[in-house]
Design an enzyme around this catalytic site. Structure first.
Site, PDB file in Angstrom:
ATOM      1  N   ARG A  34       0.816  -1.219   0.000  1.00 21.28           N
ATOM      2  CA  ARG A  34       0.000   0.000   0.000  1.00 21.28           C
ATOM      3  C   ARG A  34       0.851   1.270   0.000  1.00 21.28           C
ATOM      4  O   ARG A  34       0.367   2.347   0.309  1.00 21.28           O
ATOM      5  CB  ARG A  34      -0.939  -0.004   1.198  1.00 21.28           C
ATOM      6  CG  ARG A  34      -0.253  -0.070   2.562  1.00 21.28           C
ATOM      7  CD  ARG A  34      -1.277   0.085   3.664  1.00 21.28           C
ATOM      8  NE  ARG A  34      -0.687  -0.083   4.987  1.00 21.28           N
ATOM      9  CZ  ARG A  34      -1.334   0.151   6.125  1.00 21.28           C
ATOM     10  NH1 ARG A  34      -2.593   0.577   6.084  1.00 21.28           N
ATOM     11  NH2 ARG A  34      -0.751  -0.029   7.282  1.00 21.28           N
ATOM     12  N   ASP A  80       8.495   1.606   9.083  1.00 18.97           N
ATOM     13  CA  ASP A  80       7.221   0.881   9.142  1.00 18.97           C
ATOM     14  C   ASP A  80       6.629   0.881  10.547  1.00 18.97           C
ATOM     15  O   ASP A  80       6.651  -0.119  11.262  1.00 18.97           O
ATOM     16  CB  ASP A  80       7.381  -0.551   8.627  1.00 18.97           C
ATOM     17  CG  ASP A  80       7.587  -0.594   7.121  1.00 18.97           C
ATOM     18  OD1 ASP A  80       7.335   0.426   6.463  1.00 18.97           O
ATOM     19  OD2 ASP A  80       8.007  -1.636   6.604  1.00 18.97           O
ATOM     20  N   ASP A  86      11.447  -7.822   6.646  1.00 21.34           N
ATOM     21  CA  ASP A  86      10.992  -6.829   5.668  1.00 21.34           C
ATOM     22  C   ASP A  86      10.769  -5.469   6.306  1.00 21.34           C
ATOM     23  O   ASP A  86      10.511  -4.486   5.598  1.00 21.34           O
ATOM     24  CB  ASP A  86       9.708  -7.305   4.974  1.00 21.34           C
ATOM     25  CG  ASP A  86       8.595  -7.607   5.961  1.00 21.34           C
ATOM     26  OD1 ASP A  86       8.758  -8.554   6.752  1.00 21.34           O
ATOM     27  OD2 ASP A  86       7.565  -6.911   5.951  1.00 21.34           O
ATOM     28  N   ASN A  87      10.871  -5.384   7.628  1.00 19.77           N
ATOM     29  CA  ASN A  87      10.731  -4.105   8.324  1.00 19.77           C
ATOM     30  C   ASN A  87      12.061  -3.612   8.884  1.00 19.77           C
ATOM     31  O   ASN A  87      12.088  -2.773   9.778  1.00 19.77           O
ATOM     32  CB  ASN A  87       9.719  -4.236   9.468  1.00 19.77           C
ATOM     33  CG  ASN A  87       8.314  -4.497   8.978  1.00 19.77           C
ATOM     34  OD1 ASN A  87       7.970  -4.143   7.850  1.00 19.77           O
ATOM     35  ND2 ASN A  87       7.495  -5.129   9.794  1.00 19.77           N
TER      36      ASN A  87
END
Length: 572
Positions: free
Chosen positions: A210, A409, A399-400
């Protein structure tokens, strides 16, 4: 509550006075998230901590949220007589280094698109959820529906990073542009492809589900800043989600990212926040009762949004994509670690890692090893600072994890109130508490191990170099954490026994982590204070403790005062 906590935190630890603006919206048709009685613009000015005329150097982890903001504005009349926050801000802003501040219109921003120019992209440009192979990104445009979008919040200090004239925030079309409804001249939007380990398990392709990057801006200092719209609509990486964001979580990220920056903790930034005028259904408490909430789009800013997972996804897809790991590493070093690109053997960056033969790691002979070490050290330093302020990220999946060592994030993050090492703000993490406050240092190491493994799979690191990367993480973490805690207590050097006993006491009595350090600054370095008065400055946080616990705390305070008096250059 988060508005008062986080706006106050911005009063601290900034190198220059900054201004953050929040516009409070009228009540929406559904349940209100913001008061309808306040419609005015609220403007906060911040004063750098090093200008405060205080003799105390004891700083709490989050004392910026409550204490120091009050101490300047109410408790220090002499400080107010000498200067105002407004005057300090104006004076500092006038201290240009012999050059005019660049102020550009949106149309004149200096866009660059090195990421899509230098790296392989998806041949398709649709936003249909799918596996994207052999590509680092997909070109995709913002698609969130908007209806009379409104500018809610903006940061002039972030605009300054981009050479953007703050007057541009006043443009009538500004909300349309930063909701993605009206295209901005010069952008080439895309969503990044990445994977990651989630809660310790490989999750495959994830990507920007998003978030849509508009491109990179090169400012007058030749700094590179990426702009990204979070909540701007679906991408090929959205999976089963709608690609949207709500005002509630967007406000949290806007305020906390700016707060972390002002606390001196590396982080992504936030330029602005707009509401879409549409509603988004969200199950806030994950209890099966979704409700409509105001939609919003946040413009995030960072020098790069590359994550550990950006490299992992390609290594996971086998030998055909291992070359992309190398390409992406080359790109990252070239644009974000140029000092490593320019290293040479004369710098003598060689380190012994054991007593055996061939146990030397020479970082000048392998730029990827030098880069991985710096990523590990930046990550360690970041985690140490989190532990110092009581910040718990909540979702430390690979992934963060930023390769630049940024806090990135902001999801279900939280700050410690009562000191509880097992605290996690993430309700989905409650059963195992993998990402709780106390586990963050170890999780950081686990994630670095996955990153090093990825580089090893692409033959960018050998086994010795990979092991050394993890070793340097541990060393840097301990060095920085010791430094953070030593400064928190105003000590001239680290005292392991004193700090360990303090943390144990805090945990046993569940003492407020922030307020404790704020009140500790009221203790005088005077060994003649009667024993029965030692805890008086701490009585607001040492609640409902019995005789045995009072004795434990009295003993600790006595030891603390002795340590300070032994080194009078410490806190007074």
């Amino acid at each position: 509550m988060i508005l008062s906590y986080l706006s106050a935190s911005l009063s601290h630890s900034s190198s220059l006075g900054t201004a953050l603006h929040l516009r409070i919206l009228p009540r929406p048709r559904s349940s209100s998230l913001l008061s309808s009685s306040i419609k005015a613009l609220i403007k906060f000015h911040y004063c750098p901590a090093n200008l405060r005329k205080s003799r105390r150097s004891l700083l709490s982890s989050r004392d910026v949220f409550l204490g120091n903001f009050r101490s300047l504005s109410m408790d220090s009349p002499s400080a107010n007589a000498d200067f105002s926050v407004e005057s300090v801000t104006n004076d500092l802003n006038k201290q240009s280094l012999g050059q005019e501040m660049v102020r550009l219109k949106l149309e004149d921003l200096n866009w660059d698109h090195s990421f899509i120019r230098e790296l392989p992209g998806d041949s398709r440009t649709d936003n249909i959820p799918r596996q994207v192979l052999h590509a680092c990104y997909t070109k995709v445009s913002p698609s969130a529906e908007v209806e009379n979008p409104q500018l809610v919040a903006w940061s002039e200090s972030v605009a300054e990073l981009l050479d953007l004239d703050p007057k541009e925030f006043e443009r009538s079309d500004f909300p349309l542009i930063f909701s993605g409804a009206s295209p901005l001249v010069g952008v080439e939007p895309y969503a990044q492809c990445y994977g990651g380990h989630q809660f310790g398990m490989w999750a495959g392709q994830l990507g920007d589900g998003r978030a849509i990057t508009l491109g990179e801006i090169l400012n007058s200092k030749s700094e590179r800043w990426e702009l990204q719209l979070k909540g701007a609509g679906k991408t090929p990486y959205s999976r089963f989600a709608d690609g949207l964001a709500v005002l509630r979580s967007s406000i949290r990220e806007f305020l906390c990212s700016e707060a972390m920056h002002s606390l001196g903790i590396p982080t992504t930034r936030a330029l602005c926040l707009v509401t879409t005028g549409k509603y988004v259904s969200r199950d806030m408490f994950y209890d099966g009762n979704p409700k409509d909430e105001p939609g919003a789009i946040l413009c995030r800013v960072a020098q790069s949004f590359l994550r550990f997972g950006s490299y992992q996804i390609h290594a996971s897809r086998g030998k055909d994509d291992l070359g992309i790991v190398g390409n992406l590493a080359d790109y990252t070093i070239k644009h974000h670690f140029p000092h490593i690109e320019n290293m040479n053997r004369s710098e003598t960056l060689s380190f012994n890692i054991g007593e055996e033969e061939n146990s030397v790691v020479d970082l000048t002979s392998n730029k990827y090893a030098a880069w991985a070490v710096e990523v590990a050290e930046r990550t360690a330093s970041l985690v140490a600072r989190w532990q110092g302020v009581g910040f718990t990220h909540g979702v430390l999946n690979t992934d963060n994890m930023s390769v630049l060592g940024l806090t990135i994030d902001y999801g279900p993050f939280g700050f410690l109130d009562a000191f509880d090492p097992s605290y996690t703000p993430n309700t989905t993490d409650l059963p195992g508490r993998r990402y709780c406050f106390a586990n963050q240092p170890d999780i950081g190491l686990w994630n670095i191990a996955q990153f090093a493994s990825t580089l090893s799979a692409a033959e960018l690191l050998n086994e010795k170099e990979a092991n050394y990367v993890m070793e340097r993480y541990g060393t840097k973490l301990m060095d920085d954490y010791q430094s953070v805690m030593t400064k928190k207590l105003g000590l001239p050097k680290y005292n392991k026994q004193l700090i360990s006993k303090l943390l144990n006491n805090l945990a046993v009595d569940k003492v407020d982590y922030t307020n404790f350090f704020r009140l500790l600054s009221n203790i005088k370095a005077d060994p003649s204070i009667p024993e029965q008065e030692l805890l008086s400055p701490l009585k607001a946080v040492l609640l409902d403790i019995g005789k045995e616990r009072k004795e434990a705390w009295t003993s600790w305070v006595q030891t603390y005062i002795e340590e300070v008096c032994r080194h009078p250059s410490g806190i007074l």
